[in-house]
Design a protein around this motif. Sequence first.
Motif, PDB file in Angstrom:
ATOM      1  N   PHE A 173    -112.973  47.689  55.168  1.00  0.00           N
ATOM      2  CA  PHE A 173    -111.804  46.759  54.818  1.00  0.00           C
ATOM      3  C   PHE A 173    -110.871  47.251  53.682  1.00  0.00           C
ATOM      4  O   PHE A 173    -110.175  46.543  53.293  1.00  0.00           O
ATOM      5  CB  PHE A 173    -112.722  45.570  54.163  1.00  0.00           C
ATOM      6  CG  PHE A 173    -113.520  44.803  55.341  1.00  0.00           C
ATOM      7  CD1 PHE A 173    -113.018  44.357  56.333  1.00  0.00           C
ATOM      8  CD2 PHE A 173    -114.836  44.912  55.298  1.00  0.00           C
ATOM      9  CE1 PHE A 173    -113.700  43.585  57.217  1.00  0.00           C
ATOM     10  CE2 PHE A 173    -115.858  44.206  56.007  1.00  0.00           C
ATOM     11  CZ  PHE A 173    -115.249  43.605  57.141  1.00  0.00           C
ATOM     12  N   GLU A 174    -111.281  48.534  53.419  1.00  0.00           N
ATOM     13  CA  GLU A 174    -110.384  49.128  52.313  1.00  0.00           C
ATOM     14  C   GLU A 174    -108.905  49.675  52.949  1.00  0.00           C
ATOM     15  O   GLU A 174    -108.871  49.737  54.120  1.00  0.00           O
ATOM     16  CB  GLU A 174    -110.961  50.296  51.656  1.00  0.00           C
ATOM     17  CG  GLU A 174    -112.120  49.969  50.825  1.00  0.00           C
ATOM     18  CD  GLU A 174    -112.810  51.090  50.290  1.00  0.00           C
ATOM     19  OE1 GLU A 174    -112.424  52.091  50.197  1.00  0.00           O
ATOM     20  OE2 GLU A 174    -114.090  50.737  49.486  1.00  0.00           O
ATOM     21  N   HIS A 175    -108.043  49.831  52.038  1.00  0.00           N
ATOM     22  CA  HIS A 175    -106.772  50.182  52.409  1.00  0.00           C
ATOM     23  C   HIS A 175    -106.322  51.641  51.623  1.00  0.00           C
ATOM     24  O   HIS A 175    -106.110  51.366  50.377  1.00  0.00           O
ATOM     25  CB  HIS A 175    -105.611  49.214  52.422  1.00  0.00           C
ATOM     26  CG  HIS A 175    -105.772  48.088  53.350  1.00  0.00           C
ATOM     27  ND1 HIS A 175    -105.740  48.212  54.741  1.00  0.00           N
ATOM     28  CD2 HIS A 175    -106.309  46.795  53.010  1.00  0.00           C
ATOM     29  CE1 HIS A 175    -105.794  47.062  55.083  1.00  0.00           C
ATOM     30  NE2 HIS A 175    -106.252  46.166  54.201  1.00  0.00           N
ATOM     31  N   PRO A 176    -106.206  52.782  52.191  1.00  0.00           N
ATOM     32  CA  PRO A 176    -106.757  53.023  53.515  1.00  0.00           C
ATOM     33  C   PRO A 176    -108.181  52.973  53.715  1.00  0.00           C
ATOM     34  O   PRO A 176    -108.836  52.912  52.825  1.00  0.00           O
ATOM     35  CB  PRO A 176    -106.224  54.584  53.453  1.00  0.00           C
ATOM     36  CG  PRO A 176    -106.272  55.117  52.308  1.00  0.00           C
ATOM     37  CD  PRO A 176    -106.048  54.029  51.555  1.00  0.00           C
ATOM     38  N   LYS A 177    -108.672  52.888  54.963  1.00  0.00           N
ATOM     39  CA  LYS A 177    -109.837  52.650  55.384  1.00  0.00           C
ATOM     40  C   LYS A 177    -110.935  54.037  55.072  1.00  0.00           C
ATOM     41  O   LYS A 177    -110.456  55.114  54.959  1.00  0.00           O
ATOM     42  CB  LYS A 177    -110.174  52.495  56.808  1.00  0.00           C
ATOM     43  CG  LYS A 177    -109.504  51.088  57.346  1.00  0.00           C
ATOM     44  CD  LYS A 177    -109.818  50.953  58.976  1.00  0.00           C
ATOM     45  CE  LYS A 177    -109.167  49.613  59.421  1.00  0.00           C
ATOM     46  NZ  LYS A 177    -109.821  48.485  58.851  1.00  0.00           N
ATOM     47  N   GLY A 178    -112.278  53.444  54.602  1.00  0.00           N
ATOM     48  CA  GLY A 178    -112.864  54.326  54.153  1.00  0.00           C
ATOM     49  C   GLY A 178    -113.646  55.082  55.523  1.00  0.00           C
ATOM     50  O   GLY A 178    -114.421  55.957  55.561  1.00  0.00           O
ATOM     51  N   ALA A 179    -113.667  54.074  56.526  1.00  0.00           N
ATOM     52  CA  ALA A 179    -114.464  54.540  57.875  1.00  0.00           C
ATOM     53  C   ALA A 179    -113.710  53.635  58.858  1.00  0.00           C
ATOM     54  O   ALA A 179    -113.225  52.461  58.276  1.00  0.00           O
ATOM     55  CB  ALA A 179    -115.720  54.147  57.802  1.00  0.00           C
ATOM     56  N   ASN A 180    -113.541  53.988  60.088  1.00  0.00           N
ATOM     57  CA  ASN A 180    -112.856  53.387  61.037  1.00  0.00           C
ATOM     58  C   ASN A 180    -114.169  52.454  61.808  1.00  0.00           C
ATOM     59  O   ASN A 180    -115.485  52.583  61.651  1.00  0.00           O
ATOM     60  CB  ASN A 180    -112.130  54.079  62.072  1.00  0.00           C
ATOM     61  CG  ASN A 180    -112.918  55.208  62.591  1.00  0.00           C
ATOM     62  OD1 ASN A 180    -114.323  55.146  62.783  1.00  0.00           O
ATOM     63  ND2 ASN A 180    -112.338  56.585  62.908  1.00  0.00           N
ATOM     64  N   ALA A 181    -113.847  51.745  62.986  1.00  0.00           N
ATOM     65  CA  ALA A 181    -114.642  50.999  63.655  1.00  0.00           C
ATOM     66  C   ALA A 181    -115.608  51.824  64.357  1.00  0.00           C
ATOM     67  O   ALA A 181    -116.969  51.358  64.501  1.00  0.00           O
ATOM     68  CB  ALA A 181    -114.085  50.063  64.697  1.00  0.00           C
ATOM     69  N   GLY A 182    -115.456  52.965  65.006  1.00  0.00           N
ATOM     70  CA  GLY A 182    -116.347  53.932  65.479  1.00  0.00           C
ATOM     71  C   GLY A 182    -117.225  54.570  64.648  1.00  0.00           C
ATOM     72  O   GLY A 182    -118.653  54.535  65.024  1.00  0.00           O
ATOM     73  N   GLU A 183    -116.969  54.626  63.360  1.00  0.00           N
ATOM     74  CA  GLU A 183    -117.924  55.254  62.430  1.00  0.00           C
ATOM     75  C   GLU A 183    -118.913  54.516  61.936  1.00  0.00           C
ATOM     76  O   GLU A 183    -119.961  54.709  61.666  1.00  0.00           O
ATOM     77  CB  GLU A 183    -117.205  55.898  61.357  1.00  0.00           C
ATOM     78  CG  GLU A 183    -116.339  57.099  61.518  1.00  0.00           C
ATOM     79  CD  GLU A 183    -115.288  57.595  60.612  1.00  0.00           C
ATOM     80  OE1 GLU A 183    -115.198  58.796  60.334  1.00  0.00           O
ATOM     81  OE2 GLU A 183    -114.892  56.757  59.963  1.00  0.00           O
TER      82      GLU A 183
END
Length: 223
Positions: A173-183
């Motif tokens: 949920f951070e900006h930029p993301k610390g991880a994407n959905a796949g991770e």
Amino acid sequence: MSAGIRAQIRIGNATSCPVAQASDDGVACYNVSKRVEPDTGRVTEEFATDANGDLEDIDGLESVFSYGQKSVYRFQRDFGDDCACEMVEQFNAPIVEVQAENGDLSMTFHAQTMEDLRDAVSTLRENYDGVDVQRLVSSKDEDGADDLVFVDRGELTDRQREVLETAFQMGYFEHPKGANAGEVAESLGITTSTFTEHLAAAQSKLLKTILDGADAVKPRATA
């Protein structure tokens, strides 16, 4: 009027609590009360159940009263003897209700400040595994406004809660993301589509709770 907080906390498998022990076989325990002897520090506690005499084989428990299908049991202990309720009460938060079922202890109390609440929950987690904040409710300020909106986590399934917590911890949920959905999905051992389904369901429940608790503002009609 101060903006206090009403908290309901569940402690899973609270084996050090005699009330929780008595509830381990599916017996509901409630109406818990206690008295502290000023001279000795000994604590006498009583609680009611629907067991009707089935708990007398538990060490330290004594049946003191029965009415219909209900029974009242009593036990004694030393003050501060790993008691979850006393851990909370040291932060100026008297316990107002205690119940137990299936070995889990549920307590309700009022904290004067968020700091008191955090300290109480932190202390419980230092001494018990499985401490879960079930429900928080904030009282209103003098102007009638709520400073905080609390969510009943019991509205979420265990899987939805796990998905939310993992996504948050990984920085989704951070900006930029610390991880994407796949991770995040890979960390949970599920597919990306399953992750997004659980996440959408959890967010929908949380938003509904928050928006239902706020005053709805309708758009002004245009000519």
